[in-house]
Design an enzyme around this catalytic site. Sequence first.
Site, PDB file in Angstrom:
ATOM      1  N   ASP A 185       3.877  20.753   7.467  1.00 22.34           N
ATOM      2  CA  ASP A 185       4.909  21.982   7.384  1.00 22.34           C
ATOM      3  C   ASP A 185       6.309  21.866   6.757  1.00 22.34           C
ATOM      4  OD1 ASP A 185       5.276  20.063   9.776  1.00 22.34           O
ATOM      5  OD2 ASP A 185       6.932  21.357  10.309  1.00 22.34           O
TER       6      ASP A 185
ATOM      7  N   ARG B 149      -8.995  -0.822   4.187  1.00 19.79           N
ATOM      8  CA  ARG B 149      -8.005   0.235   3.504  1.00 19.79           C
ATOM      9  C   ARG B 149      -6.591  -0.235   3.141  1.00 19.79           C
ATOM     10  NH1 ARG B 149      -6.603   4.819   7.252  1.00 19.79           N
ATOM     11  NH2 ARG B 149      -5.011   4.852   5.144  1.00 19.79           N
TER      12      ARG B 149
ATOM     13  N   ARG C 129      -0.378  15.061  12.266  1.00 23.74           N
ATOM     14  CA  ARG C 129       0.164  14.775  11.049  1.00 23.74           C
ATOM     15  C   ARG C 129       0.202  16.281  10.031  1.00 23.74           C
ATOM     16  NH1 ARG C 129      -1.580   8.901   8.902  1.00 23.74           N
ATOM     17  NH2 ARG C 129       0.295   9.304   7.803  1.00 23.74           N
ATOM     18  N   PRO C 130       0.714  17.125  10.583  1.00 23.77           N
ATOM     19  CA  PRO C 130       1.121  18.394   9.682  1.00 23.77           C
ATOM     20  C   PRO C 130       1.966  18.176   8.361  1.00 23.77           C
ATOM     21  CG  PRO C 130       2.512  18.305  11.635  1.00 23.77           C
ATOM     22  CD  PRO C 130       1.705  17.136  11.822  1.00 23.77           C
TER      23      PRO C 130
ATOM     24  N   ASP D  27       4.362   1.269  11.954  1.00 19.92           N
ATOM     25  CA  ASP D  27       3.163   0.471  11.427  1.00 19.92           C
ATOM     26  C   ASP D  27       3.058  -1.015  11.890  1.00 19.92           C
ATOM     27  OD1 ASP D  27       3.437   2.133   8.114  1.00 19.92           O
ATOM     28  OD2 ASP D  27       2.474   2.881  10.220  1.00 19.92           O
TER      29      ASP D  27
ATOM     30  N   CYS E 290      -5.574  12.434  11.768  1.00 21.70           N
ATOM     31  CA  CYS E 290      -6.509  11.112  11.770  1.00 21.70           C
ATOM     32  C   CYS E 290      -6.247  10.874  13.216  1.00 21.70           C
ATOM     33  CB  CYS E 290      -5.747  10.291  10.668  1.00 21.70           C
ATOM     34  SG  CYS E 290      -4.361   9.799  10.937  1.00 21.70           S
TER      35      CYS E 290
ATOM     36  N   LYS F  56       0.721  -1.051   0.023  1.00 22.81           N
ATOM     37  CA  LYS F  56      -0.041  -0.122  -0.108  1.00 22.81           C
ATOM     38  C   LYS F  56       0.741   1.286  -0.104  1.00 22.81           C
ATOM     39  CE  LYS F  56      -1.898   1.637   4.046  1.00 22.81           C
ATOM     40  NZ  LYS F  56      -1.472   3.137   4.316  1.00 22.81           N
ATOM     41  N   ASN F  57       1.776   1.144   0.880  1.00 24.16           N
ATOM     42  CA  ASN F  57       2.593   2.538   0.990  1.00 24.16           C
ATOM     43  C   ASN F  57       3.888   2.763  -0.019  1.00 24.16           C
ATOM     44  OD1 ASN F  57       1.004   2.953   3.167  1.00 24.16           O
ATOM     45  ND2 ASN F  57       2.646   2.626   4.844  1.00 24.16           N
TER      46      ASN F  57
ATOM     47  N   ILE G   9       7.005   7.959  16.848  1.00 26.47           N
ATOM     48  CA  ILE G   9       6.605   8.682  15.457  1.00 26.47           C
ATOM     49  C   ILE G   9       5.270   9.452  15.502  1.00 26.47           C
ATOM     50  CG2 ILE G   9       6.479   8.292  13.046  1.00 26.47           C
ATOM     51  CD1 ILE G   9       9.148   7.229  13.865  1.00 26.47           C
TER      52      ILE G   9
HETATM   53  C1  EPZ Z   1       3.775   7.230   5.949  1.00 29.08           C
HETATM   54  O1  EPZ Z   1       3.091   8.498   6.294  1.00 29.08           O
HETATM   55  C2  EPZ Z   1       2.951   6.084   5.871  1.00 29.08           C
HETATM   56  N1  EPZ Z   1       1.724   6.263   4.917  1.00 29.08           N
HETATM   57  C3  EPZ Z   1       2.462   5.909   7.310  1.00 29.08           C
HETATM   58  O2  EPZ Z   1       1.765   4.640   7.407  1.00 29.08           O
HETATM   59  C4  EPZ Z   1       3.951   5.585   8.078  1.00 29.08           C
HETATM   60  O3  EPZ Z   1       3.300   5.065   9.515  1.00 29.08           O
HETATM   61  C5  EPZ Z   1       4.624   6.680   8.152  1.00 29.08           C
HETATM   62  O4  EPZ Z   1       4.921   7.122   6.824  1.00 29.08           O
HETATM   63  C6  EPZ Z   1       5.960   6.675   9.050  1.00 29.08           C
HETATM   64  O5  EPZ Z   1       6.857   5.725   8.399  1.00 29.08           O
HETATM   65  C7  EPZ Z   1       2.032   6.224   3.708  1.00 29.08           C
HETATM   66  O6  EPZ Z   1       3.299   5.968   3.166  1.00 29.08           O
HETATM   67  C8  EPZ Z   1       0.760   6.272   2.993  1.00 29.08           C
HETATM   68  P1  EPZ Z   1       5.597  11.120   7.956  1.00 29.08           P
HETATM   69  P2  EPZ Z   1       3.548   9.793   6.648  1.00 29.08           P
HETATM   70  O7  EPZ Z   1       5.517  12.120   7.330  1.00 29.08           O
HETATM   71  O8  EPZ Z   1       4.290  10.207   5.267  1.00 29.08           O
HETATM   72  C9  EPZ Z   1       5.412  14.113  11.353  1.00 29.08           C
HETATM   73  C10 EPZ Z   1      -0.172   2.937   7.674  1.00 29.08           C
HETATM   74  O9  EPZ Z   1      -0.482   2.402   8.725  1.00 29.08           O
HETATM   75  N2  EPZ Z   1       5.605  15.199  10.310  1.00 29.08           N
HETATM   76  O10 EPZ Z   1       7.119  10.160   7.907  1.00 29.08           O
HETATM   77  O11 EPZ Z   1       2.369  10.821   6.797  1.00 29.08           O
HETATM   78  C11 EPZ Z   1       4.184  13.671  11.470  1.00 29.08           C
HETATM   79  O12 EPZ Z   1       3.456  14.125  12.107  1.00 29.08           O
HETATM   80  C12 EPZ Z   1       0.307   4.682   7.560  1.00 29.08           C
HETATM   81  O13 EPZ Z   1       0.111   2.417   6.414  1.00 29.08           O
HETATM   82  C13 EPZ Z   1       5.756  16.600  10.690  1.00 29.08           C
HETATM   83  O14 EPZ Z   1       5.649  17.008  11.639  1.00 29.08           O
HETATM   84  O15 EPZ Z   1       4.741   9.886   7.541  1.00 29.08           O
HETATM   85  C14 EPZ Z   1       4.583  12.127  12.224  1.00 29.08           C
HETATM   86  O16 EPZ Z   1       4.694  12.524  13.424  1.00 29.08           O
HETATM   87  C15 EPZ Z   1      -0.028   5.156   8.858  1.00 29.08           C
HETATM   88  N3  EPZ Z   1       5.593  17.444   9.586  1.00 29.08           N
HETATM   89  C16 EPZ Z   1       6.065  11.880  11.788  1.00 29.08           C
HETATM   90  O17 EPZ Z   1       6.549  13.430  11.082  1.00 29.08           O
HETATM   91  C17 EPZ Z   1       5.503  17.056   8.115  1.00 29.08           C
HETATM   92  O18 EPZ Z   1       5.367  17.949   7.366  1.00 29.08           O
HETATM   93  C18 EPZ Z   1       6.249  11.148  10.604  1.00 29.08           C
HETATM   94  O19 EPZ Z   1       5.494  11.274   9.587  1.00 29.08           O
HETATM   95  C19 EPZ Z   1       5.353  15.833   8.081  1.00 29.08           C
HETATM   96  C20 EPZ Z   1       5.560  14.835   8.868  1.00 29.08           C
END
Ligand code: EPZ
Length: 417
Positions: free
Chosen positions: A124, A397, A121-122, A305, A116, A22-23, A327
């Site tokens: 920024d 999903r 999940r910002p 995950d 969610c 999926k990812n 995370i």
């Molecule tokens: C991806 O989400 C995955 N989703 C998530 O899988 C996975 O848990 C995550 O990466 C971490 O490995 C997909 O690939 C579709 P991040 P993503 O940006 O890209 C913070 C599942 O169950 N952050 O690495 O959203 C954020 O809030 C899903 O399959 C900021 O602060 O993850 C989080 O605390 C759930 N600012 C951390 O970084 C930003 O601009 C990691 O987020 C972006 C992120």
Amino acid sequence: MGNYSVVGGNRLEGDLTVQGSKNAVLPILAATILNKGKSYLHNCPKILDVCNMINILKAIGCSVIWEDDVLIIDSSIITTDKIPENYVQTMRSSIIVLGSVLGRLKSVMISFPGGCSIGVRPIDLHIKALKQMNINIYDTSGFLKCTTNEIKGSTIHLDYPSVGATENIMLVAVLSSGTTKIYNAAKEPEIMELEIFLNTMGAKVSGAGTDCIIIEGVSKLKDVVYTVMPDRIVAGTFLAATAITGGELLLKNVHANHLEAICSKLEEMGCFIKSNDNSLFIRSDGDLNAINLIRTSPHPGFPTDMQAQIMACLSIAKGTSIISETIFESRFKHVPELSKMGADIIIEGRLAIIKGVDKLHGSEVFAEDLRGGAALIIAGLAAEGKTVVHNSNHIIRGYEDFDDKLKQLGANINYFD
Ligand code: EPZ
């Protein structure tokens, strides 16, 4: 919303071919917007998030069809730069389309993705990077408008190795002028998969899987035929299900090197694991050891995950375990539900202290998110009596035919509306 009824006590035995990731496929689907042509995707999982992404592609003008088991996307014509709000709100990972529409059209209008159940999940880090690439960004009443007359390559230092931010920067940079370097890039296997896919389209990307990814902008891309890699989290979920029930499972079509952190914890819990390049065998007697500390962290650390699924196993392990979820700030929504089944878990901030109990018992429980829902089913497989897991919409999903595949391995599980 559907439900799963699980009667615990059956061992899992047999073999399983793991579905496409999926990812990995979600950013790849977004990337198909870039080549103004055709993309043929093999091993694309038939899951709800893929359906949502297909709807987004169709809404902006792409034609998307399934031909047997191949998903064919034609992005020759894109009719709008506006991503439909309802899709962004239902699936926050659709933020990944921002990068490819912007890369293709030099403009995009997208609603801020909601948070969610696992956190705020910002975005920024995404926005900060895009501004460095000569992109003007306006926040107009909940919508993000991004425009530029030229996307310029830039050197970007991510404050955190965000998976989504890394992917969005890669997608914007592919058709830009100049070279983009992403330092402190995410190193997940899905990032490496995106690099391979983009290069198969004619892009010039290198360094995925390391701290620094380099993208040299190109002016044209071509049609692509691609096979999506297996889903390492789905693989890990079935390993955890076998660990908790006691059984034997042969996973086919896996990249064993993607599962090293997960397997090392399962071995620490007492499971026997043997792997070669593309298959992996696990045997468990169901008597699991506790683990002093599991800390989720960016790849190659233990994946967030898999946190909920491994917690379900630890809830009946001998001894007390601690999980530190570094995370996401609220990824313990499955804990109160596991407690309804008799689990003894205390949450202290981002720490969960899991005191293993002899047995869990069946209960009515509610999935609050994708991986937490899978964890409740795993717990139900080992619990005494019947467990009903509500809100199956979260689980479908990311898991293709989850109940049928578990049933084929011997589980007593049924889906009902
Ligand atoms: C991806 O989400 C995955 N989703 C998530 O899988 C996975 O848990 C995550 O990466 C971490 O490995 C997909 O690939 C579709 P991040 P993503 O940006 O890209 C913070 C599942 O169950 N952050 O690495 O959203 C954020 O809030 C899903 O399959 C900021 O602060 O993850 C989080 O605390 C759930 N600012 C951390 O970084 C930003 O601009 C990691 O987020 C972006 C992120």
